[in-house]
Motif scaffolding. Structure first.
Motif, PDB file in Angstrom:
ATOM      1  N   LEU A  37       6.837  40.808  -6.318  1.00  0.00           N
ATOM      2  CA  LEU A  37       7.639  40.845  -5.090  1.00  0.00           C
ATOM      3  C   LEU A  37       7.126  41.983  -4.227  1.00  0.00           C
ATOM      4  CD1 LEU A  37      11.132  40.513  -6.783  1.00  0.00           C
ATOM      5  CD2 LEU A  37       9.957  38.741  -5.497  1.00  0.00           C
ATOM      6  N   ASN A  38       7.413  41.933  -2.930  1.00  0.00           N
ATOM      7  CA  ASN A  38       7.134  43.126  -2.144  1.00  0.00           C
ATOM      8  C   ASN A  38       8.448  43.850  -1.869  1.00  0.00           C
ATOM      9  OD1 ASN A  38       8.216  42.550   0.516  1.00  0.00           O
ATOM     10  ND2 ASN A  38       6.493  41.169   0.842  1.00  0.00           N
ATOM     11  N   GLY A  39       8.359  45.036  -1.262  1.00  0.00           N
ATOM     12  CA  GLY A  39       9.516  45.913  -1.112  1.00  0.00           C
ATOM     13  C   GLY A  39      10.736  45.262  -0.503  1.00  0.00           C
ATOM     14  N   ARG A  40      10.490  44.291   0.371  1.00  0.00           N
ATOM     15  CA  ARG A  40      11.578  43.591   1.026  1.00  0.00           C
ATOM     16  C   ARG A  40      12.618  43.052   0.037  1.00  0.00           C
ATOM     17  NH1 ARG A  40      11.622  41.210   6.272  1.00  0.00           N
ATOM     18  NH2 ARG A  40       9.637  41.890   7.076  1.00  0.00           N
ATOM     19  N   ALA A  41      12.155  42.665  -1.160  1.00  0.00           N
ATOM     20  CA  ALA A  41      13.037  42.036  -2.132  1.00  0.00           C
ATOM     21  C   ALA A  41      14.131  42.979  -2.611  1.00  0.00           C
ATOM     22  CB  ALA A  41      12.235  41.528  -3.325  1.00  0.00           C
TER      23      ALA A  41
ATOM     24  N   SER B 186       7.318  34.131   0.659  1.00  0.00           N
ATOM     25  CA  SER B 186       6.742  32.925   0.066  1.00  0.00           C
ATOM     26  C   SER B 186       7.716  32.290  -0.908  1.00  0.00           C
ATOM     27  CB  SER B 186       5.447  33.260  -0.669  1.00  0.00           C
ATOM     28  OG  SER B 186       5.734  34.010  -1.829  1.00  0.00           O
ATOM     29  N   ASP B 187       7.427  31.032  -1.222  1.00  0.00           N
ATOM     30  CA  ASP B 187       8.282  30.292  -2.129  1.00  0.00           C
ATOM     31  C   ASP B 187       8.325  30.967  -3.504  1.00  0.00           C
ATOM     32  OD1 ASP B 187       9.868  27.983  -2.707  1.00  0.00           O
ATOM     33  OD2 ASP B 187       8.225  27.355  -4.025  1.00  0.00           O
ATOM     34  N   LYS B 188       7.177  31.479  -3.933  1.00  0.00           N
ATOM     35  CA  LYS B 188       7.113  32.150  -5.227  1.00  0.00           C
ATOM     36  C   LYS B 188       8.071  33.345  -5.250  1.00  0.00           C
ATOM     37  CE  LYS B 188       4.002  34.709  -8.204  1.00  0.00           C
ATOM     38  NZ  LYS B 188       2.618  34.941  -8.603  1.00  0.00           N
ATOM     39  N   GLU B 189       8.027  34.171  -4.195  1.00  0.00           N
ATOM     40  CA  GLU B 189       8.905  35.338  -4.149  1.00  0.00           C
ATOM     41  C   GLU B 189      10.384  34.936  -4.127  1.00  0.00           C
ATOM     42  OE1 GLU B 189       7.144  38.390  -1.160  1.00  0.00           O
ATOM     43  OE2 GLU B 189       5.992  36.550  -1.053  1.00  0.00           O
ATOM     44  N   ARG B 190      10.689  33.867  -3.358  1.00  0.00           N
ATOM     45  CA  ARG B 190      12.086  33.419  -3.297  1.00  0.00           C
ATOM     46  C   ARG B 190      12.562  32.963  -4.665  1.00  0.00           C
ATOM     47  NH1 ARG B 190      10.497  31.905   2.000  1.00  0.00           N
ATOM     48  NH2 ARG B 190       9.599  29.953   1.284  1.00  0.00           N
ATOM     49  N   LYS B 191      11.693  32.270  -5.413  1.00  0.00           N
ATOM     50  CA  LYS B 191      12.076  31.787  -6.747  1.00  0.00           C
ATOM     51  C   LYS B 191      12.312  32.958  -7.698  1.00  0.00           C
ATOM     52  CE  LYS B 191      10.994  27.044  -7.229  1.00  0.00           C
ATOM     53  NZ  LYS B 191      10.349  26.674  -5.958  1.00  0.00           N
ATOM     54  N   ILE B 192      11.389  33.921  -7.687  1.00  0.00           N
ATOM     55  CA  ILE B 192      11.529  35.074  -8.584  1.00  0.00           C
ATOM     56  C   ILE B 192      12.820  35.823  -8.265  1.00  0.00           C
ATOM     57  CG2 ILE B 192      10.551  37.315  -9.251  1.00  0.00           C
ATOM     58  CD1 ILE B 192       7.777  36.166  -8.788  1.00  0.00           C
ATOM     59  N   ALA B 193      13.041  36.102  -6.978  1.00  0.00           N
ATOM     60  CA  ALA B 193      14.220  36.876  -6.594  1.00  0.00           C
ATOM     61  C   ALA B 193      15.504  36.126  -6.914  1.00  0.00           C
ATOM     62  CB  ALA B 193      14.158  37.222  -5.110  1.00  0.00           C
ATOM     63  N   THR B 194      15.528  34.823  -6.636  1.00  0.00           N
ATOM     64  CA  THR B 194      16.726  34.024  -6.918  1.00  0.00           C
ATOM     65  C   THR B 194      17.046  34.045  -8.408  1.00  0.00           C
ATOM     66  OG1 THR B 194      16.159  32.588  -5.077  1.00  0.00           O
ATOM     67  CG2 THR B 194      17.782  31.743  -6.627  1.00  0.00           C
ATOM     68  N   PHE B 195      16.014  33.874  -9.231  1.00  0.00           N
ATOM     69  CA  PHE B 195      16.225  33.836 -10.670  1.00  0.00           C
ATOM     70  C   PHE B 195      16.728  35.185 -11.182  1.00  0.00           C
ATOM     71  CE2 PHE B 195      15.183  33.849 -15.153  1.00  0.00           C
ATOM     72  CZ  PHE B 195      15.574  32.584 -15.536  1.00  0.00           C
ATOM     73  N   LEU B 196      16.099  36.257 -10.713  1.00  0.00           N
ATOM     74  CA  LEU B 196      16.514  37.580 -11.190  1.00  0.00           C
ATOM     75  C   LEU B 196      17.934  37.910 -10.724  1.00  0.00           C
ATOM     76  CD1 LEU B 196      13.224  39.640 -10.790  1.00  0.00           C
ATOM     77  CD2 LEU B 196      14.218  38.694 -12.880  1.00  0.00           C
ATOM     78  N   LEU B 197      18.278  37.465  -9.530  1.00  0.00           N
ATOM     79  CA  LEU B 197      19.653  37.662  -9.048  1.00  0.00           C
ATOM     80  C   LEU B 197      20.633  36.935  -9.960  1.00  0.00           C
ATOM     81  CD1 LEU B 197      19.372  37.246  -5.171  1.00  0.00           C
ATOM     82  CD2 LEU B 197      20.322  39.224  -6.361  1.00  0.00           C
ATOM     83  N   ALA B 198      20.277  35.690 -10.308  1.00  0.00           N
ATOM     84  CA  ALA B 198      21.167  34.890 -11.146  1.00  0.00           C
ATOM     85  C   ALA B 198      21.289  35.492 -12.541  1.00  0.00           C
ATOM     86  CB  ALA B 198      20.647  33.453 -11.232  1.00  0.00           C
TER      87      ALA B 198
END
Lengths: 614, 74
Positions: A371-375, A398-410
């Motif tokens: 992820l970049n800092g924005r996350a 990117s879609d990859k970053e959105r998936k990683i962030a969504t999963f970690l949030l969940a």
């Protein structure tokens, strides 16, 4: 008939003109909106929070708010929303920040090039003057070809003048060369705004007309930037000024040597406010004194007169999991004060401009998990509400970053309600257990993030983030925002909690609860080494994770068991509301995969911990 | 040189930004090829904070590595 016609999406009176508020993020747009319409909107320092279209009424016309954007195209969700609202506008009020005129006029010129009547509100003039920026407002108006009104919106200066001159908005001056290109395209599509966006290569707008997107974006952007820079040369005079204290503080927040202690300080403040003051002092009063000592005997007595306490209805209403006892006590006595505290803190952080600076500081670290800092922004917002944070994952590149962030949030980010209960449970166990809990959660986040970064296809994007000026959050604004968010929380959580409690109550009276508890015993007793009653907490956890944690309250647990139970329930499946958002953002298939993986991982890590500590 | 080699306080002129999408986005902040910007802060191993007039932007190191610049003054 265009499919993006605004009137299809929002309910505005027939014949009303559509007056659209547009501007860069953090220019004070929402203050204008509140003032023009007298209606509340969520005012925020961060792009992403006003993504819903908000509208109000001014006289016979409709005022429509748009998300803050730096330009109109389709680089992200905000821009797509802003683009379509502006395309449907009769008049655009363009709010620009006098301090960042060079940045903001790019959007102004683009809206002018779209051929919509524009009026410019030149905001924050007081701040610009403090920074040594002098602006020739009349000349600016002449060069743009549209009226420019000077304002200091937070002090209500210039707002009446803006209202009076609203209908003097007009189509501004477009560069001749661009104008000629536009005329050609205009013949085919019939709207100058759409013609421009097609030339600038917007794929969606082009597709609406069955055309191929044009390849002239860079050329047009460069010419526009040139025109804006030239304009700035004529209208802005910058006198030398000392770097302000806020600028210096802003730098300290970014450099890790000073930034890490500042972040630690902010976290400590939050801990003191939420975990010490509210979770102990305030909740001690609201839950113990008000709810358990006063409310519970009262309601038990009252309902007890109608139904026997041991009858089925009695158990459902005022029993251990009673709708009128447990639900009301937890929601009002425990969650309400904690959520209020959390939201006020987060709102103040959002409004201050601190978050993008944290994003810059942690950029490097988040790089390890793809992820970049924005996350860091969704993650921090996730401590308030994971559901809202999941929506802001859209601002990731990117879609990859959105998936990683969504999963970690969940999986690994507990929301305010859940933290509230966790803090209350940890409070009696000492600092060591609390640190262990945080360390374990952090480790899980890093491990899973690293794995996801390895297995998910695609690229991560680079950090490029605007650092807005640091501003002292306005108390009025923070309070409004906190009230609204807390109200939404209560409205959403209360019925869900009641349903959850009722379901457990029914399971209890029907004897099913015992069967489930025995059935799950290998998992709870064997693997997690918890009492079999812990199954109840997990059943509650399916509704909302915080209810799961709340369900642990009545169990007698050793410190190790508490830690295991808390880790498991923290990692446990996201609440129903965030589950629905994940479906919306990621699609059913990916959402189901995420949900199932989170469930498995929660029990895996919880059990692993129990086995190691046991 | 590239932007990631910039030192705090250095003024540089942007010579080349490789990615068209990045160019189109950063142009809105007033940064184009040919623009003169100041390095305000360099986070060790992290982003470079650059400014043009009163606008500040954080640029990730991996991106800064791709941006070609020329030093104007230290």
């Amino acid at each position: 008939m265009h499919c993006h016609d605004l009137s299809n999406h929002i309910n505005i009176p027939k014949g009303a003109r559509k007056i659209v508020l547009a501007g860069n993020p953090n220019v004070g747009k929402s203050v204008f909106f509140n003032n023009l319409t007298g209606m509340y909107v969520d005012v925020s320092n961060f792009p992403g929070t006003t993504l819903d279209i908000t509208h109000g009424i001014l006289g016979k016309d409709a005022i429509i708010d748009t998300p803050g954007v730096y330009g109109v195209s389709s680089f992200n969700q905000e821009e797509i929303v802003a683009r379509d609202v502006i395309l449907g506008a009769d008049i655009v009020i363009n709010v620009v920040d006098a301090v960042h005129l060079e940045r903001d006029l790019f959007l102004t010129q683009q809206i002018i090039d779209m051929g919509v009547p524009v009026i410019v509100a030149l905001n924050m003039l007081d701040e610009a003057e403090k920074q040594g920026v002098k602006i020739d407002v009349d000349l600016l108006s002449d060069l743009l070809g549209v009226p420019v009104i000077s304002t200091v919106a937070v002090e209500k200066k210039g707002l009446d003048e803006l209202k009076q001159n609203l209908y003097k908005a007009r189509v501004g001056i477009t560069d001749l060369e661009l104008k000629q290109k536009l005329i050609k395209q205009l013949e085919r599509v019939g709207s100058q705004g759409e013609a421009l966006l097609i030339l600038e290569g917007d794929p969606h707008v082009a597709a609406r007309h069955g055309l191929k997107p044009g390849g002239q974006r860079e050329e047009i952007y460069l010419a526009r930037r040139g025109r804006v820079n030239d304009l700035i040369k004529h209208v802005v005079r910058q006198t030398q000024h000392e770097a302000s204290y806020a600028t210096k503080l802003g730098r300290w927040m970014i450099n890790p040597i000073t930034g890490v202690p500042i972040l630690a300080g902010v976290m400590y403040l939050m801990y003191q406010l939420v975990a010490v003051f509210i979770a102990q002092t305030v909740v001690g009063f609201t839950e113990e004194t008000v709810m358990i000592e006063m409310y519970e005997p009262f309601i038990v007595n009252l309902v007890g007169k109608l139904f026997a306490e041991e009858s089925i209805l009695g158990i459902l209403l005022i029993g251990e999991f009673g709708v009128l006892t447990m639900t009301v006590i937890y929601i009002l006595g425990l969650l309400l004060p904690l959520v209020l505290g959390f939201y006020s803190f987060l709102s103040a952080m959002e409004d201050s401009g601190y978050l993008p600076r944290v994003a810059a500081m942690v950029d490097r670290v988040l790089g390890f998990i793809g992820l970049n800092g924005r996350a860091v922004i969704p993650f921090i917002l996730g401590f308030g509400c994971v559901t809202m944070a999941t929506i802001t994952t859209r601002l990731l590149g990117s879609d990859k970053e959105r998936k990683i962030a969504t999963f970690l949030l969940a999986l690994a980010i507990p929301c305010s309600a859940q933290i509230a209960v966790i803090v209350a449970l940890l409070a009696g166990l000492g600092v060591k257990v609390a640190i262990a809990y945080v360390a374990i959660m952090f480790t899980v986040l890093v491990i899973i993030g690293t794995i996801l970064n390895k297995i998910l296809p695609g690229q991560s994007t680079h950090l490029m983030i605007d650092l807005p000026p640091l501003r002292l959050p306005r108390v009025e604004n923070v309070l409004k925002k906190t009230t609204i968010k807390t109200w939404y929380f209560l409205r959403e959580a209360t019925p869900l909690f009641a349903i959850g409690a009722l379901a457990i109550g029914i399971l209890q009276v029907s004897g099913l609860l015992d069967i489930i508890q025995v059935g799950l015993a290998p998992l709870t007793e064997g693997w997690l080494k918890l009492p079999k009653e812990a199954a109840t907490a997990f059943i509650m956890g399916f509704v909302r994770r915080d209810f799961g944690a709340a369900g642990l309250f009545d169990l007698t647990l050793t410190p190790v068991q508490t830690l295991v139970a808390l880790v498991t329930i923290s990692l446990f499946v996201p609440c129903i509301a965030s589950g629905l958002i994940i479906i919306k953002e990621q699609g059913k298939k990916h959402a189901a995969m995420m949900w199932a993986s989170v469930l498995v991982l929660a029990f895996f890590f919880g059990g692993l911990l129990a086995q190691i500590l046991g | 040189m590239t932007l990631d080699k910039g030192k705090k306080g250095m003024t540089v002129k942007i010579l080349h930004i490789p990615d068209e999408l990045i160019r189109s986005q950063i142009i809105r902040f007033g940064i184009t090829e040919g623009a003169v910007i100041k390095c305000e802060e360099v986070v060790p191993a992290g982003p470079i904070i650059v400014s043009r007039n009163l606008q500040e932007i954080a640029i990730g190191r991996s991106l800064a590595r791709q941006i070609k610049v020329e030093q104007i003054s230290a």
